[in-house]
Design a protein around this motif. Structure first.
Motif, short mmCIF file in Angstrom:
data_model
loop_
_atom_site.label_atom_id
_atom_site.label_comp_id
_atom_site.label_asym_id
_atom_site.label_seq_id
_atom_site.Cartn_x
_atom_site.Cartn_y
_atom_site.Cartn_z
N SER A 71 0.81 -1.23 0.00
CA SER A 71 0.00 0.00 0.00
C SER A 71 0.84 1.27 0.00
O SER A 71 0.53 2.22 -0.72
N TYR A 72 1.88 1.30 0.82
CA TYR A 72 2.63 2.56 0.92
C TYR A 72 3.28 2.91 -0.41
O TYR A 72 3.42 4.08 -0.76
N GLU A 73 3.64 1.89 -1.21
CA GLU A 73 4.21 2.14 -2.54
C GLU A 73 3.15 2.68 -3.49
O GLU A 73 3.41 3.53 -4.33
N ILE A 74 1.95 2.13 -3.37
CA ILE A 74 0.85 2.56 -4.24
C ILE A 74 0.51 4.02 -3.95
O ILE A 74 0.39 4.84 -4.87
N VAL A 75 0.41 4.34 -2.68
CA VAL A 75 0.09 5.72 -2.28
C VAL A 75 1.22 6.65 -2.72
O VAL A 75 0.99 7.75 -3.22
N ARG A 76 2.44 6.19 -2.58
CA ARG A 76 3.58 7.02 -2.95
C ARG A 76 3.59 7.34 -4.44
O ARG A 76 4.11 8.36 -4.88
N ARG A 77 3.00 6.46 -5.24
CA ARG A 77 2.92 6.74 -6.68
C ARG A 77 1.83 7.73 -7.05
O ARG A 77 1.65 8.05 -8.23
N GLY A 78 1.05 8.14 -6.07
CA GLY A 78 0.06 9.18 -6.35
C GLY A 78 -1.37 8.70 -6.39
O GLY A 78 -2.24 9.36 -6.95
N LEU A 79 -1.61 7.52 -5.82
CA LEU A 79 -2.99 7.04 -5.74
C LEU A 79 -3.48 7.29 -4.31
O LEU A 79 -3.05 6.63 -3.37
N GLY A 80 -4.34 8.29 -4.15
CA GLY A 80 -4.82 8.67 -2.82
C GLY A 80 -6.09 7.92 -2.46
O GLY A 80 -6.90 7.60 -3.33
N TYR A 81 -6.27 7.65 -1.17
CA TYR A 81 -7.43 6.88 -0.71
C TYR A 81 -7.98 7.50 0.57
O TYR A 81 -7.23 7.72 1.52
N VAL A 82 -9.28 7.80 0.56
CA VAL A 82 -9.94 8.31 1.76
C VAL A 82 -10.95 7.27 2.20
O VAL A 82 -12.00 7.10 1.58
N PRO A 83 -10.65 6.53 3.26
CA PRO A 83 -11.54 5.45 3.69
C PRO A 83 -12.86 5.98 4.24
O PRO A 83 -12.97 7.16 4.58
N GLU A 84 -13.86 5.10 4.33
CA GLU A 84 -15.18 5.57 4.74
C GLU A 84 -15.21 5.95 6.22
O GLU A 84 -16.07 6.70 6.64
N ASP A 85 -14.25 5.44 7.00
CA ASP A 85 -14.32 5.77 8.44
C ASP A 85 -13.44 6.95 8.84
O ASP A 85 -13.12 7.13 10.00
N ASN A 97 -3.05 17.83 11.25
CA ASN A 97 -3.52 16.72 10.42
C ASN A 97 -3.03 16.89 8.99
O ASN A 97 -2.59 15.93 8.36
N PHE A 98 -3.10 18.12 8.47
CA PHE A 98 -2.65 18.35 7.10
C PHE A 98 -1.15 18.11 6.95
O PHE A 98 -0.70 17.50 5.98
N GLU A 99 -0.38 18.58 7.92
CA GLU A 99 1.08 18.41 7.81
C GLU A 99 1.47 16.94 7.81
O GLU A 99 2.42 16.53 7.14
N VAL A 100 0.73 16.13 8.57
CA VAL A 100 1.02 14.70 8.61
C VAL A 100 0.84 14.07 7.22
O VAL A 100 1.52 13.12 6.84
N GLY A 101 -0.07 14.65 6.43
CA GLY A 101 -0.35 14.08 5.11
C GLY A 101 0.58 14.57 4.02
O GLY A 101 0.54 14.07 2.89
N ARG A 102 1.42 15.54 4.33
CA ARG A 102 2.22 16.18 3.29
C ARG A 102 3.26 15.22 2.70
O ARG A 102 3.94 14.51 3.41
N GLN A 103 3.31 15.21 1.37
CA GLN A 103 4.37 14.47 0.67
C GLN A 103 5.03 15.43 -0.30
O GLN A 103 4.51 16.51 -0.57
N LYS A 104 6.15 14.99 -0.86
CA LYS A 104 6.84 15.91 -1.77
C LYS A 104 6.02 16.12 -3.05
O LYS A 104 5.19 15.27 -3.41
N PRO A 105 6.26 17.27 -3.73
CA PRO A 105 5.50 17.56 -4.95
C PRO A 105 5.71 16.46 -5.98
O PRO A 105 6.74 15.80 -5.99
N ARG A 106 4.70 16.29 -6.82
CA ARG A 106 4.75 15.25 -7.83
C ARG A 106 4.76 15.90 -9.21
O ARG A 106 4.04 16.85 -9.45
N GLU A 107 5.55 15.36 -10.09
CA GLU A 107 5.61 15.92 -11.45
C GLU A 107 4.24 15.86 -12.11
O GLU A 107 3.54 14.85 -12.03
N GLY A 108 3.86 16.96 -12.75
CA GLY A 108 2.60 16.98 -13.48
C GLY A 108 1.38 17.24 -12.62
O GLY A 108 0.26 17.26 -13.12
N VAL A 109 1.57 17.41 -11.31
CA VAL A 109 0.45 17.67 -10.42
C VAL A 109 0.78 18.95 -9.63
O VAL A 109 1.86 19.05 -9.06
N ALA A 110 -0.13 19.91 -9.66
CA ALA A 110 0.09 21.14 -8.89
C ALA A 110 0.14 20.78 -7.40
O ALA A 110 -0.77 20.14 -6.89
N ALA A 111 1.22 21.16 -6.72
CA ALA A 111 1.39 20.76 -5.32
C ALA A 111 0.34 21.44 -4.44
O ALA A 111 0.05 22.62 -4.59
#
Ligand SMILES: Nc1ncnc2c1ncn2[C@@H]1O[C@H](COP(=O)(O)OP(=O)(O)OP(=O)(O)O)[C@@H](O)[C@H]1O
Ligand SMILES: [Mg+2]
Length: 234
Positions: A71-85, A97-111
């Motif tokens: 999972s962590y590799e999938i998320v790192r590739r830019g596939l985000g998931y918001v679970p129902e709970d 909470n926002f800072e915990v979610g921060r990852q480095k900018p991704r090419e082709g996606v506005a950070a």
């Protein structure tokens, strides 16, 4: 294609839950995965992001096979998931909470930044120091989505984003998802009925008892009320 799922079979222990599920999402599309209680929506999302160990089939993200990645590799590739709970940190503030979610900018996606997320969800901008545990369900849902956006995903899976929200908040949520779409994000939402999906989606799939029963545009679905009546909550 942004996301291509084919022949997906998933199991919890010995229980066979998903049967040859197929799903495609194009770049910048907003697609609904519709189905009643227990139909297999969350299991589909969890399988795509590698959280169901008993699964087989193909999952391609941006043309690459991700079906065996953790999972962590999938998320790192830019596939985000918001679970129902809504797994927010209740003892952290909105900002934290926002800072915990921060990852480095991704090419082709506005950070994403906190400020950009506050333009999506203005009410969160007025409670930056509030603890996650002291927010309403709707605010927590927005926080959960915002935190995922801080990871700069190019596609997000939102599991029942409108669930339990007051009508006015449902509208805000729809506006925010449309704004995310305008940013170029690809989005899949799961929902039990058509109401919310109609506001934001281009296309829809219907899953029932772990099998795909319908795939088409929202207009096609509305032209076939018998399909809706057979497989969806009203
Ligand atoms: N951890 C689990 N162990 C065993 N069975 C499970 C587990 N989680 C879900 N199930 C079963 O898998 C099936 C699909 O559940 P899933 O949660 O994917 O449905 P859903 O469409 O997301 O439903 P809802 O709208 O209620 O969220 C259901 O029959 C459910 O009882
Ligand atoms: Mg679910």
């Amino acid at each position: 294609m942004k996301l291509e799922v084919a022949g997906l079979n998933s199991f919890y222990g010995r229980a066979h839950i998903l049967f040859d599920v197929a799903l495609e999402v194009g770049k910048g599309e907003v697609v609904a995965l519709l189905g009643r209680n227990g139909a297999g929506k969350s299991t589909t999302f969890r399988s795509v992001v590698g959280l169901v160990s008993g699964r087989s089939g193909q999952v391609k993200f941006e043309g690459e096979d991700i079906s065996r990645l953790p999972s962590y590799e999938i998320v790192r590739r830019g596939l985000g998931y918001v679970p129902e709970d809504r797994r927010i940190f209740t003892d952290l503030t909105v900002e934290e909470n926002f800072e915990v979610g921060r990852q480095k900018p991704r090419e082709g996606v506005a950070a994403w930044s906190q400020d950009r997320i506050y333009t999506l969800f203005p009410n969160l901008g007025e409670m930056r120091k509030r603890l996650g545990g002291e927010m309403s369900g709707g605010e927590q849902q927005m926080l959960s989505i915002g935190r995922t956006l801080m990871g700069n995903p190019s596609l997000v899976l939102l599991d029942e984003p409108s669930e339990g929200l007051a009508p006015k908040i449902v509208e805000q949520m729809a506006d925010a998802i449309l704004a995310m779409k305008r940013e170029g994000l690809s989005i899949v939402i799961s929902e039990q009925n058509l109401h919310f999906a109609k506001l934001i989606c281009d296309r829809a799939y219907i899953i029932e008892k772990g099998r795909m029963r319908f795939s088409g545009t929202i207009a096609e679905l509305e032209a076939h009320p018998e399909v809706r009546d057979a497989y969806l909550a009203v």
